[in-house]
Design an enzyme around this catalytic site. Structure first.
Site, PDB file in Angstrom:
ATOM      1  N   GLY A  44       0.818  -1.229  -0.168  1.00 45.31           N
ATOM      2  CA  GLY A  44       0.169   0.042   0.037  1.00 45.31           C
ATOM      3  C   GLY A  44       0.986   1.298  -0.070  1.00 45.31           C
ATOM      4  N   CYS A  45       1.908   0.979   0.774  1.00 46.91           N
ATOM      5  CA  CYS A  45       2.768   2.280   0.684  1.00 46.91           C
ATOM      6  C   CYS A  45       3.339   2.765  -0.571  1.00 46.91           C
ATOM      7  CB  CYS A  45       3.651   2.353   2.033  1.00 46.91           C
ATOM      8  SG  CYS A  45       2.772   2.095   3.645  1.00 46.91           S
ATOM      9  N   THR A  46       4.024   1.653  -1.380  1.00 49.85           N
ATOM     10  CA  THR A  46       4.721   1.882  -2.358  1.00 49.85           C
ATOM     11  C   THR A  46       3.665   2.170  -3.474  1.00 49.85           C
ATOM     12  OG1 THR A  46       6.208  -0.208  -1.821  1.00 49.85           O
ATOM     13  CG2 THR A  46       5.864   0.529  -4.138  1.00 49.85           C
ATOM     14  N   ALA A  49       3.159   6.121  -2.787  1.00 49.74           N
ATOM     15  CA  ALA A  49       4.433   6.723  -2.955  1.00 49.74           C
ATOM     16  C   ALA A  49       4.718   6.889  -4.585  1.00 49.74           C
ATOM     17  CB  ALA A  49       5.889   6.282  -2.539  1.00 49.74           C
TER      18      ALA A  49
END
Length: 149
Positions: A44-46, A49
């Site tokens: 999710g964070c990738t 970003a």
């Protein structure tokens, strides 16, 4: 106390991936996208970003500076930035001071187990340092659209 739109954004200083100290006051006169995310190199964070990276020119054209914040180390941020070719700084908030100022270090629950972690939240701060928007339901794949709407 929960932050609300119209409140002054809490002042902060934290080290970026290079060990440079960045302060909110460094960006006075600019609009800031301050986004809190749980962990470098997770799906999710990738996605979040990379969505910001892929639309970075649109964000710059709209006058925004983008700052990511997580409790990961400078070294972890360096690897994440290199791997994903991110054009914006990531703040290493290992002591959680920035998280605590913004109320993003919260109790979470997974499989019935409670633990402390980052609430994925984005704060839009105007040129005068006032909270203009708080995005609590972040769509990691369409985050730029939420910011620029």
């Amino acid at each position: 106390m929960a932050l609300e739109i119209g409140n002054p954004a809490p002042a902060f200083e934290a080290k970026d991936q290079q060990g440079n100290i960045l302060k909110l006051s460094d960006f006075k006169g600019k609009k800031v996208v301050l986004y809190f995310y749980p962990k470098d190199n997770t799906p999710g964070c990738t996605a979040q970003a990379c969505n910001l990276r892929d639309n970075y020119d649109d964000l710059l054209a709209a006058g925004y500076v983008v700052l990511g914040v997580s409790s990961d180390s400078e070294k972890s941020h360096q690897k994440f930035i290199e791997k994903q070719n991110l054009p914006f700084p990531l703040l290493a908030d290992e002591d959680l001071k920035v998280h605590e100022a913004y109320g993003t270090w919260v109790e979470k629950s997974m499989y019935g187990r409670k633990y402390m972690g980052t609430a994925r939240t984005t704060f839009i701060i105007n040129e005068e340092g006032i909270l203009e928007e708080i995005i609590e339901k972040v769509n990691t794949k369409e985050h730029t659209k939420q910011i620029l709407k």
